[in-house]
Every structure is written in structure tokens, then in C-alpha cells.
Design a protein around this motif. Structure first.
Motif, PDB file in Angstrom:
ATOM      1  N   ARG B  56      13.504 119.198  15.617  1.00 47.22           N
ATOM      2  CA  ARG B  56      14.050 119.996  14.335  1.00 47.22           C
ATOM      3  C   ARG B  56      13.380 120.271  13.343  1.00 47.22           C
ATOM      4  O   ARG B  56      13.441 121.296  12.701  1.00 47.22           O
ATOM      5  CB  ARG B  56      15.238 118.935  13.949  1.00 47.22           C
ATOM      6  N   ALA B  57      12.347 119.524  13.205  1.00 43.12           N
ATOM      7  CA  ALA B  57      11.182 119.588  12.355  1.00 43.12           C
ATOM      8  C   ALA B  57      10.411 120.927  12.531  1.00 43.12           C
ATOM      9  O   ALA B  57      10.396 121.807  11.620  1.00 43.12           O
ATOM     10  CB  ALA B  57      10.182 118.428  12.187  1.00 43.12           C
ATOM     11  N   ILE B  58      10.140 121.060  13.899  1.00 39.21           N
ATOM     12  CA  ILE B  58       9.224 122.493  14.120  1.00 39.21           C
ATOM     13  C   ILE B  58      10.241 123.529  14.179  1.00 39.21           C
ATOM     14  O   ILE B  58       9.726 124.516  13.733  1.00 39.21           O
ATOM     15  CB  ILE B  58       8.955 122.127  15.814  1.00 39.21           C
ATOM     16  N   HIS B  59      11.385 123.390  14.430  1.00 37.48           N
ATOM     17  CA  HIS B  59      12.359 124.367  14.333  1.00 37.48           C
ATOM     18  C   HIS B  59      12.465 125.041  12.972  1.00 37.48           C
ATOM     19  O   HIS B  59      12.331 126.159  12.743  1.00 37.48           O
ATOM     20  CB  HIS B  59      13.910 124.202  14.636  1.00 37.48           C
ATOM     21  N   PHE B  60      12.777 123.915  11.945  1.00 38.81           N
ATOM     22  CA  PHE B  60      12.816 124.718  10.508  1.00 38.81           C
ATOM     23  C   PHE B  60      11.511 125.130   9.885  1.00 38.81           C
ATOM     24  O   PHE B  60      11.532 126.040   9.051  1.00 38.81           O
ATOM     25  CB  PHE B  60      13.509 123.618   9.701  1.00 38.81           C
ATOM     26  N   ILE B  61      10.349 124.404  10.252  1.00 35.78           N
ATOM     27  CA  ILE B  61       9.050 124.875   9.811  1.00 35.78           C
ATOM     28  C   ILE B  61       8.898 126.429  10.179  1.00 35.78           C
ATOM     29  O   ILE B  61       8.247 127.000   9.617  1.00 35.78           O
ATOM     30  CB  ILE B  61       7.970 123.865  10.183  1.00 35.78           C
ATOM     31  N   ASN B  62       9.222 126.661  11.496  1.00 40.89           N
ATOM     32  CA  ASN B  62       9.217 127.961  11.930  1.00 40.89           C
ATOM     33  C   ASN B  62       9.708 128.819  11.178  1.00 40.89           C
ATOM     34  O   ASN B  62       9.691 129.860  11.040  1.00 40.89           O
ATOM     35  CB  ASN B  62       9.388 127.756  13.654  1.00 40.89           C
ATOM     36  N   ARG B  63      11.224 128.500  11.023  1.00 42.25           N
ATOM     37  CA  ARG B  63      12.034 129.373  10.442  1.00 42.25           C
ATOM     38  C   ARG B  63      11.869 129.772   8.901  1.00 42.25           C
ATOM     39  O   ARG B  63      12.078 130.860   8.298  1.00 42.25           O
ATOM     40  CB  ARG B  63      13.411 128.887  10.390  1.00 42.25           C
ATOM     41  N   ALA B  64      11.161 128.538   8.193  1.00 40.61           N
ATOM     42  CA  ALA B  64      10.784 128.697   6.802  1.00 40.61           C
ATOM     43  C   ALA B  64       9.368 128.286   6.548  1.00 40.61           C
ATOM     44  O   ALA B  64       9.084 127.404   6.109  1.00 40.61           O
ATOM     45  CB  ALA B  64      11.667 128.043   6.010  1.00 40.61           C
ATOM     46  N   GLY B 116       1.625 124.773  17.498  1.00 41.89           N
ATOM     47  CA  GLY B 116       3.157 124.263  17.179  1.00 41.89           C
ATOM     48  C   GLY B 116       4.071 125.744  17.636  1.00 41.89           C
ATOM     49  O   GLY B 116       5.245 125.172  17.942  1.00 41.89           O
ATOM     50  N   ARG B 117       3.492 126.658  17.414  1.00 43.86           N
ATOM     51  CA  ARG B 117       4.422 127.864  17.615  1.00 43.86           C
ATOM     52  C   ARG B 117       4.361 127.879  19.091  1.00 43.86           C
ATOM     53  O   ARG B 117       5.725 128.426  19.475  1.00 43.86           O
ATOM     54  CB  ARG B 117       3.849 129.184  17.044  1.00 43.86           C
ATOM     55  N   ALA B 118       3.508 127.597  20.046  1.00 41.66           N
ATOM     56  CA  ALA B 118       3.883 127.677  21.339  1.00 41.66           C
ATOM     57  C   ALA B 118       4.864 126.625  21.918  1.00 41.66           C
ATOM     58  O   ALA B 118       5.618 127.013  22.621  1.00 41.66           O
ATOM     59  CB  ALA B 118       2.457 127.209  22.326  1.00 41.66           C
ATOM     60  N   LEU B 119       4.937 125.512  21.200  1.00 43.28           N
ATOM     61  CA  LEU B 119       5.867 124.417  21.568  1.00 43.28           C
ATOM     62  C   LEU B 119       7.282 125.125  21.167  1.00 43.28           C
ATOM     63  O   LEU B 119       8.316 124.842  21.952  1.00 43.28           O
ATOM     64  CB  LEU B 119       5.658 123.069  20.944  1.00 43.28           C
ATOM     65  N   GLU B 120       7.209 125.475  19.952  1.00 43.69           N
ATOM     66  CA  GLU B 120       8.474 126.052  19.451  1.00 43.69           C
ATOM     67  C   GLU B 120       9.044 126.965  20.243  1.00 43.69           C
ATOM     68  O   GLU B 120      10.380 127.120  20.653  1.00 43.69           O
ATOM     69  CB  GLU B 120       8.260 126.587  17.839  1.00 43.69           C
ATOM     70  N   GLN B 121       8.429 127.849  20.719  1.00 50.12           N
ATOM     71  CA  GLN B 121       8.727 128.912  21.636  1.00 50.12           C
ATOM     72  C   GLN B 121       9.420 128.293  22.829  1.00 50.12           C
ATOM     73  O   GLN B 121      10.553 128.772  23.368  1.00 50.12           O
ATOM     74  CB  GLN B 121       7.688 129.829  21.815  1.00 50.12           C
ATOM     75  N   THR B 122       8.568 127.223  23.367  1.00 49.02           N
ATOM     76  CA  THR B 122       9.103 126.645  24.779  1.00 49.02           C
ATOM     77  C   THR B 122      10.406 126.093  24.446  1.00 49.02           C
ATOM     78  O   THR B 122      11.271 126.242  25.311  1.00 49.02           O
ATOM     79  CB  THR B 122       7.987 125.533  25.136  1.00 49.02           C
ATOM     80  N   LEU B 123      10.559 125.462  23.363  1.00 45.43           N
ATOM     81  CA  LEU B 123      11.825 124.482  23.075  1.00 45.43           C
ATOM     82  C   LEU B 123      13.046 125.446  22.817  1.00 45.43           C
ATOM     83  O   LEU B 123      14.025 125.240  23.318  1.00 45.43           O
ATOM     84  CB  LEU B 123      11.601 123.706  22.071  1.00 45.43           C
ATOM     85  N   SER B 124      12.724 126.313  22.024  1.00 43.13           N
ATOM     86  CA  SER B 124      13.835 127.301  21.563  1.00 43.13           C
ATOM     87  C   SER B 124      14.208 128.432  22.750  1.00 43.13           C
ATOM     88  O   SER B 124      15.383 128.712  22.759  1.00 43.13           O
ATOM     89  CB  SER B 124      13.538 128.187  20.440  1.00 43.13           C
TER      90      SER B 124
END
Lengths: 170, 170
Positions: B56-64, B116-124
Motif C-alpha cells: 500500500r505504501a509503495i502504491h501510493f508513493i508511486n501515485r503521488a 522501488g518502481r520495479a517492485l511496484e510494477q511487479t505488484l501492480s
DNA sequence: GAGTTTACGTCAGCGTTGTTGACTTTCCAA
DNA sequence: TTGGAAAGTCAACAACGCTGACGTAAACTC
């Protein structure tokens, strides 16, 4: 995919419809909405010594009275030990009754007591207030779409459990 | 209300539409669907030392990107201490970068690193696969309804946050 | 009838993620 | 310059997941 334009290679409205950005927004909507979904019963439960796990157990015992522990385990998707901790307190507090099976004495059949039904009613009333108002604001067609998407989003096993409960309750 | 026929005192299609039984089914659908919704990223996260809170933290940091800790707190709806525990590990592991604010040096602005972006991409990606397939199966009208209901189901504050994110990225 | 499997309960221990409360440091603003 | 907001930390705790191990009773299977 990393360019944010989606993996869809279709043309026309489907491409617009399934962009990664649209999906990302839906993911966020799901997250925020689920918070709202649980907020009202949660507020009631904190005043008692109970949590969300108790609510779920009570909900499904109410939906499928006489269900066995194993059956409930499958619905909730938790381990026996985890469920047992919850059930123990509910039985001790007189909200749930456990009856030894007649045909198979290894099984325990679970029922809500009068007090259990009362709590279930309180919790689900609170939860339904929000659902009812959201449904009313959104309108019947939106609600139909809502349910369709939720059903297709479930794991197949869960969809099966869901549909079985649905059939047995009208 | 306890008779299962709903509290609605309207007549016509609305009465059928808003029965307690229909609402109960929707509540179950929401429960089962949310399990599916989180299942795929969860599977990825267990292999790392991370949980849903990290996602969740990674998601929202990526979004904003550049959001402050306080801002993130509001989005996630958790305490500072709870978020801090998650952020600390993410920063230590080099997935998130914390930059002291320029105009207000008390604030920390949060950004995903390359990793971090790489992990976000994998998860989303994992999460979107399910959403995309559910959306495709359900069709555009169902999806529109789905989103409408989710939005009306949120707490007003959360709806505001949601819409703000949507504007800034849509 | 003996051995295996199933259903359930329980103990012990652990991890994630939420909470309060208390305290410090930094720094803006009145 | 002093009050208070923002951020961080430490400690303690609770809810609720998990694994592993063990015990009992009942049911099955050979």
C-alpha cells in the motif's frame, strides 16, 4: 506496459476501457471502498472485545446455521487454529453454540444463540445502512454491474462457495 | 428488519432491489472479491520480507511522488508509528527515498527509487491481471456500475482523496 | 479387528500490522 | 523567543494471521 498505456492490443473502445490507468483507479477505488465497507461494524466491535474475525465468523454461522468447523474454515480461508481462537471466545461468551454431529460425531455443528443473532443483527444492520444508501445513490444498473464484477473477481473456489450460499438463501 | 424483508418502505422495484437478502449477498460478494483482489500481490510479497502494508505504501508513493509522510498517513488511514515501521524498512532496503522538504524542512518527501518502481510494477501488474480479466468478462457497463458503487460506498474524506488522485493522474 | 484417516481442539511460538502513550528533535510562525 | 506542528523513536500491547506438534475420538478401510 511500463509506459502506462496498457497491455491491451485491441482497438476501439476496449483500449480506452482497459488502460493501466483505469485499472489503477479501480484498484484504488477497491481499497478505499473496502475501508468504508468495514468501518461501521468495526466501530461497534471495538467497544466489545471483538474484532473483524469475530464478525466474519458470526456472519457465516448465521448464513449457514449448523455448518461444521471444517466448512467454516473453507469459507473464511484461515487455519483451524486461527478460527478456533475466535470460536472459543464466541462460545464462552454464549454467542455461538457447538453441537456434536448426530451422524458423524467428530463434527461440530455451529449455531448462533439468541444473543449471537442479536449481535449479528446489530453488525449487519450497520453494514447494510451504508450498502443500501450506496446502492440507492448508484441505481439498479450500477448495482448489477457492481455484483457482476465482484463475482468475476473472486477465485473460482470462492465463487463456488458464494454461489452456494446465495442459492441456499434465496 | 429482522424478518429479512428489508427496511425499505418504498414500493415497486426498489423494494425488491434493496432487500436485506440482496444486501447480505452483496456484503459476501465484497468479502470474497476482496480476498481475490489482494491474493496475487500477497503471493509475491510473502517471498520477500514484506506484507500488504508495504504494498500500500509503495502504491501510493508511486501515485503521488513527493508526497509527505502526513499526506500518506491520511491516504492509508493508519497511525504515524505504524507507517513509520513500514517506511523505515522500505528506505533501509533502498526502495523508497526520503527527501527533506525545501520550503518546509520538517516535511519528508517520499519517492520510489528505481528498485522501488520495479517492485511496484511487479505488484501492480499482478493485481491488474485479475482486474483486467474480470473487467473484460463483465463488460464496460458492469465496470461503470462497479466503479460508481465503489465511489458512493467510500467515506466522504476517502472519496475526496480518491478523486484528487484520479484528477492528478487521469 | 487393526491400522489409517478425518475432524476437532489445543499448546507453543512467531510475524505483520494495527493501536496508545511518552518523549525528543527540528523548525516554522506568531 | 516561545508555542506548537511535523517528524521520528521507543516501548508495550492487541488482533489475527501462520507453522508445527500433539492428543482424542470417531469413522473409514483393508
Amino acid at each position: 506496459m511500463a509506459d502506462g498505456r496498457g497491455t491491451s492490443s485491441h482497438s476501439g473502445e476496449n483500449l480506452l476501457f482497459l488502460t493501466d490507468e483505469q485499472l489503477r483507479q479501480a484498484i484504488e477505488a477497491m481499497f478505499f471502498a473496502y475501508r468504508g465497507f468495514t468501518a461501521d461494524p468495526d466501530r461497534i466491535l471495538v467497544d466489545m472485545a471483538y474484532g473483524r474475525a469475530h464478525h466474519r465468523a458470526i456472519h457465516f454461522i448465521n448464513r449457514a446455521p449448523g455448518t461444521t468447523v471444517n466448512n467454516l474454515l473453507g469459507l473464511l480461508g484461515v487455519t483451524k487454529q486461527s478460527l478456533n481462537r475466535v470460536l472459543r471466545t464466541l462460545i464462552a461468551d454464549g454467542l455461538v453454540e457447538s453441537q456434536v454431529g448426530k451422524s458423524d460425531k467428530r463434527e461440530r455443528h455451529l449455531y448462533l444463540t439468541e444473543a449471537g443473532r442479536a449481535l449479528e443483527q446489530t453488525l449487519s444492520d450497520a453494514q447494510r445502512v451504508r450498502m443500501r444508501s450506496a446502492f440507492r445513490d448508484a441505481g439498479p444498473e450500477a448495482v448489477a454491474g457492481f455484483r457482476t464484477v465482484l463475482e468475476t473477481m473472486m477465485d473460482p473456489e470462492m465463487r463456488h462457495s458464494y454461489l452456494r450460499l446465495k442459492e441456499n438463501s434465496g
